[in-house]
Design a protein around this motif. Structure first.
Motif, PDB file in Angstrom:
ATOM      1  N   SER A  30      46.945  37.429  38.498  1.00 44.21           N
ATOM      2  CA  SER A  30      45.830  36.999  39.342  1.00 44.21           C
ATOM      3  C   SER A  30      44.503  37.515  38.809  1.00 44.21           C
ATOM      4  N   GLN A  31      44.548  38.667  38.139  1.00 45.91           N
ATOM      5  CA  GLN A  31      43.314  39.192  37.551  1.00 45.91           C
ATOM      6  C   GLN A  31      42.973  38.472  36.240  1.00 45.91           C
ATOM      7  N   VAL A  32      44.025  38.278  35.414  1.00 45.75           N
ATOM      8  CA  VAL A  32      43.815  37.651  34.103  1.00 45.75           C
ATOM      9  C   VAL A  32      43.335  36.216  34.260  1.00 45.75           C
ATOM     10  N   PHE A  33      44.000  35.467  35.195  1.00 50.44           N
ATOM     11  CA  PHE A  33      43.678  34.046  35.332  1.00 50.44           C
ATOM     12  C   PHE A  33      42.689  33.784  36.475  1.00 50.44           C
ATOM     13  N   LYS A  34      42.025  34.823  36.921  1.00 53.43           N
ATOM     14  CA  LYS A  34      41.075  34.677  38.025  1.00 53.43           C
ATOM     15  C   LYS A  34      39.961  33.686  37.635  1.00 53.43           C
ATOM     16  N   VAL A  35      39.716  32.685  38.512  1.00 50.13           N
ATOM     17  CA  VAL A  35      38.668  31.699  38.231  1.00 50.13           C
ATOM     18  C   VAL A  35      37.341  32.222  38.777  1.00 50.13           C
ATOM     19  N   GLU A  36      36.408  32.420  37.878  1.00 54.32           N
ATOM     20  CA  GLU A  36      35.098  32.912  38.303  1.00 54.32           C
ATOM     21  C   GLU A  36      34.312  31.760  38.925  1.00 54.32           C
ATOM     22  N   VAL A  37      33.856  31.942  40.154  1.00 56.56           N
ATOM     23  CA  VAL A  37      33.077  30.892  40.807  1.00 56.56           C
ATOM     24  C   VAL A  37      31.599  31.178  40.574  1.00 56.56           C
ATOM     25  N   ASP A  38      30.905  30.191  40.021  1.00 56.78           N
ATOM     26  CA  ASP A  38      29.470  30.351  39.763  1.00 56.78           C
ATOM     27  C   ASP A  38      28.756  30.509  41.108  1.00 56.78           C
ATOM     28  N   PRO A  39      27.995  31.584  41.267  1.00 58.05           N
ATOM     29  CA  PRO A  39      27.325  31.803  42.556  1.00 58.05           C
ATOM     30  C   PRO A  39      26.333  30.704  42.917  1.00 58.05           C
ATOM     31  N   ARG A  40      25.935  29.892  41.930  1.00 56.99           N
ATOM     32  CA  ARG A  40      24.988  28.808  42.223  1.00 56.99           C
ATOM     33  C   ARG A  40      25.666  27.608  42.880  1.00 56.99           C
ATOM     34  N   PHE A  41      27.005  27.581  42.818  1.00 53.20           N
ATOM     35  CA  PHE A  41      27.737  26.420  43.350  1.00 53.20           C
ATOM     36  C   PHE A  41      27.380  26.142  44.814  1.00 53.20           C
TER      37      PHE A  41
END
Ligand code: SF4
Ligand code: SF4
Length: 192
Positions: A30-41
């Motif tokens: 879950s850490q390795v494949f964590k999807v970073e969500v752009d805060p601008r979304f």
């Protein structure tokens, strides 16, 4: 049948151990494949009109926000959007404060003190209009049917009614651009 307590404890220990290892693997994954969500979304979704009409070619405003962040979309694809929407989205993409945007064409747009007090665009009430003209139902069927009111009419049925009466222009329905050749079909109906 004799049950060996030591054997039971051994099996329990093995099962517990496997569970612990799997849990560890899941935690690491879950850490390795964590999807970073752009805060601008979220900001972009908020700055778009919110009609979720699909006129931009994306499945709703969230899809469009993704496309913008990926650099695949142009904000002008949001045909129901206003200059204020466009400028705010551009500001967010440039890392600027969307509330500092000033749009000459939309001086009437209310100033934004902060995100919480930001006034929401109020949609006019949709009118369930009918018209006995035989073209009415056909035109209503060809219109986007999203009742976004960006044309200035209180809904698509009202728009069709006003169009037949010569009080509206087909070009005012901007989401119609995303509906293939429906505009041409309505033009044909109107010119019969
Ligand atoms: S055209 Fe604009 S309002 Fe419609 S879904 Fe796309 S971004 Fe949202
Ligand atoms: S006719 Fe008016 S209300 Fe209907 S989709 Fe077109 S712009 Fe929106």
């Amino acid at each position: 049948m004799d049950i060996n307590v030591m054997e039971i404890l051994a099996v329990g220990g093995i099962v517990g151990g496997i569970g612990a290892v799997l849990g560890l693997i899941l935690a690491i994954s879950s850490q390795v494949f964590k999807v970073e969500v752009d805060p601008r979304f979220d900001q972009i979704v908020e700055a778009l009109p919110g009609f979720n009409c699909g006129a931009c070619g994306y499945p709703g405003c969230a899809g469009m926000a993704d496309g913008l962040l990926e650099g695949e979309a142009d904000v002008k694809q949001c045909t129901p959007g206003t200059e204020l929407n466009y400028s705010q989205v551009r500001a967010i993409l440039n890392g600027e404060d969307p509330d500092s945007v000033e749009v000459k064409e939309e001086k009437k747009a209310p100033a934004k003190a902060d995100a919480k007090s930001k006034p929401k665009r109020k949609k006019p009430e949709i009118k369930d209009v009918t018209n006995p003209d035989p073209r009415f139902d056909k035109i209503v069927e060809l219109l986007p049917g999203i009742n976004c009111t960006t044309c200035g009419s209180p809904g698509c049925k009202a728009f069709a009614d006003e169009l037949i009466k010569g009080e509206q222009q087909l070009e005012k329905c901007r989401p119609l651009k995303a509906k293939g050749d429906n505009k041409d079909k309505i033009d044909d109906i109107m010119n019969k």
